[in-house]
Design an enzyme around this catalytic site. Structure first.
Site, mmCIF file in Angstrom:
data_model
loop_
_atom_site.group_PDB
_atom_site.id
_atom_site.type_symbol
_atom_site.label_atom_id
_atom_site.label_comp_id
_atom_site.label_asym_id
_atom_site.label_seq_id
_atom_site.Cartn_x
_atom_site.Cartn_y
_atom_site.Cartn_z
ATOM 1 N N ASP A 1 0.735 -1.053 -0.021
ATOM 2 C CA ASP A 1 -0.185 -0.005 0.047
ATOM 3 C C ASP A 1 0.625 1.213 -0.061
ATOM 4 O O ASP A 1 0.535 2.386 0.642
ATOM 5 C CB ASP A 1 -0.903 0.027 1.178
ATOM 6 C CG ASP A 1 -1.771 -1.114 1.466
ATOM 7 O OD1 ASP A 1 -1.781 -2.116 0.538
ATOM 8 O OD2 ASP A 1 -1.971 -1.667 2.710
ATOM 9 N N GLU B 1 -11.121 -0.632 -3.599
ATOM 10 C CA GLU B 1 -10.384 -0.018 -2.588
ATOM 11 C C GLU B 1 -9.068 0.699 -3.219
ATOM 12 O O GLU B 1 -9.189 0.622 -4.497
ATOM 13 C CB GLU B 1 -9.826 -0.995 -1.381
ATOM 14 C CG GLU B 1 -8.938 -2.138 -1.972
ATOM 15 C CD GLU B 1 -8.628 -3.109 -1.270
ATOM 16 O OE1 GLU B 1 -9.203 -3.264 -0.226
ATOM 17 O OE2 GLU B 1 -7.482 -3.966 -1.266
#
Length: 321
Positions: free
Chosen positions: A33, A203
């Site tokens: 991420d 997401e």
């Protein structure tokens, strides 16, 4: 003897060639991420420390003058500084304003409005921290429009306004931040949380402006699976509407699987664009065995993003000074 010399020369050439690029993965260890930004003539990557949720309780940061040589800044923030954080800190976003660095993060992996957690904010005087809790509570702690409060991206519009774009569970919201980042304020139509979910969104939202167009990017598929990938849309406003243009980052069976949850760096001096993302090395099946990588990103003559080629070489040096 001649054959051995040729082999040695070839090996030296390969070594020299590899030394001239970042290589992929660009960071040592399990990191995912990644939030990539430029501060003070340095590239920075702020990733999730990729481990089981009960151990994923701190953040490291990495800085580089050229995208090739990276310095680790360990434990810039952890749950000791965030008293309401119990577990699972991940997917940071960061902005600099008035010589302060504001670090947004997801925490506690809440599953309903009855649980305590969501999106928090920390602050520091330097990009490498140390960071301390800014609000003493979550910035966003409820499910608005069905969006789990995680995976935030902070975006500054052309007029200077800051927006937070976030959401898991296949819903994405945009909300305007107060100038001091202490809360959410209504937008022009009075809305606090506007849903901008495009087709197949899961997401990991990200947004940037290029040639007065708003590029909205997100992750699709399951984060533990080989179908994890990145798609995008283009609009005339940060509020959309965003019509899915296509997939630009996905696994390559000869390089890695599950490529997704990214951010974008733009070197304005050279007009080079880079995508920083995580992927799973071939043969790895553990959910948290993810590594951070970087590859160059290109646009065609119409301004559409070309599919990114996953590589082991990474990118060439690109000093900022």
């Amino acid at each position: 003897m001649k054959k051995i010399s040729c082999i040695l020369l070839l090996l030296l050439a390969i070594k020299y060639s590899n030394a001239q690029t970042s290589g992929n993965p660009v960071l040592k260890g399990w990191y995912a991420d990644p939030e990539a930004v430029i501060f003070n003539n340095q590239y920075w990557i702020y990733p999730t420390y990729s481990d089981i949720y009960d151990k994923q309780v701190f953040f490291d940061a990495f800085s580089s003058p050229d995208l090739v040589h990276w310095k680790k800044h360990a434990h810039i923030l952890d749950t000791a500084a965030i008293k309401w954080a119990k577990r699972a800190m991940w997917a940071p976003a960061i902005v600099e304003k008035n010589n302060k660095y504001y670090f947004f993060f997801g925490v506690n992996d809440i599953q309903s409005d009855e649980e305590y957690g969501g999106i928090g904010v920390a602050v520091a005087d330097k990009p490498e921290g140390p960071y301390k809790d800014y609000l003493g509570k979550p910035l966003i702690d409820k499910f608005h429009n069905g969006a789990q409060p995680i995976d935030q991206y902070v975006f500054q519009d052309k007029d200077g306004a800051y927006y937070i774009i976030y959401g898991g569970w296949r819903h994405c919201n945009i909300a305007r931040l107060k100038d001091d980042f202490t809360g959410i304020i209504p937008m022009q139509d009075g809305t606090l949380f506007k849903e901008i979910t495009p087709d197949k969104y899961v997401e990991g939202p990200c947004m940037f402006i290029r040639n007065n167009k708003y590029y909205f990017m997100w992750s699709e598929g399951g984060w533990t699976g080989p179908d994890y990938s990145v798609s995008y849309a283009v609009a005339d406003s940060p509020f959309g509407p965003f019509k899915r243009a296509g997939k630009i980052l996905q696994q390559d069976s000869t390089v890695a699987t599950g490529a997704g949850h990214h951010s974008v760096i733009h070197n304005t001096a050279t007009d080079k664009w880079y995508i920083v993302y995580h992927r799973r090395p071939l043969g790895e099946t553990a959910a948290n065995h993810r590594v951070t990588c970087i590859d160059e990103m290109f646009f065609d003559d119409r301004g559409m993003i070309k599919p990114v080629k996953l590589s082991f070489t990474g990118v060439a040096p690109q000093p900022l000074q």
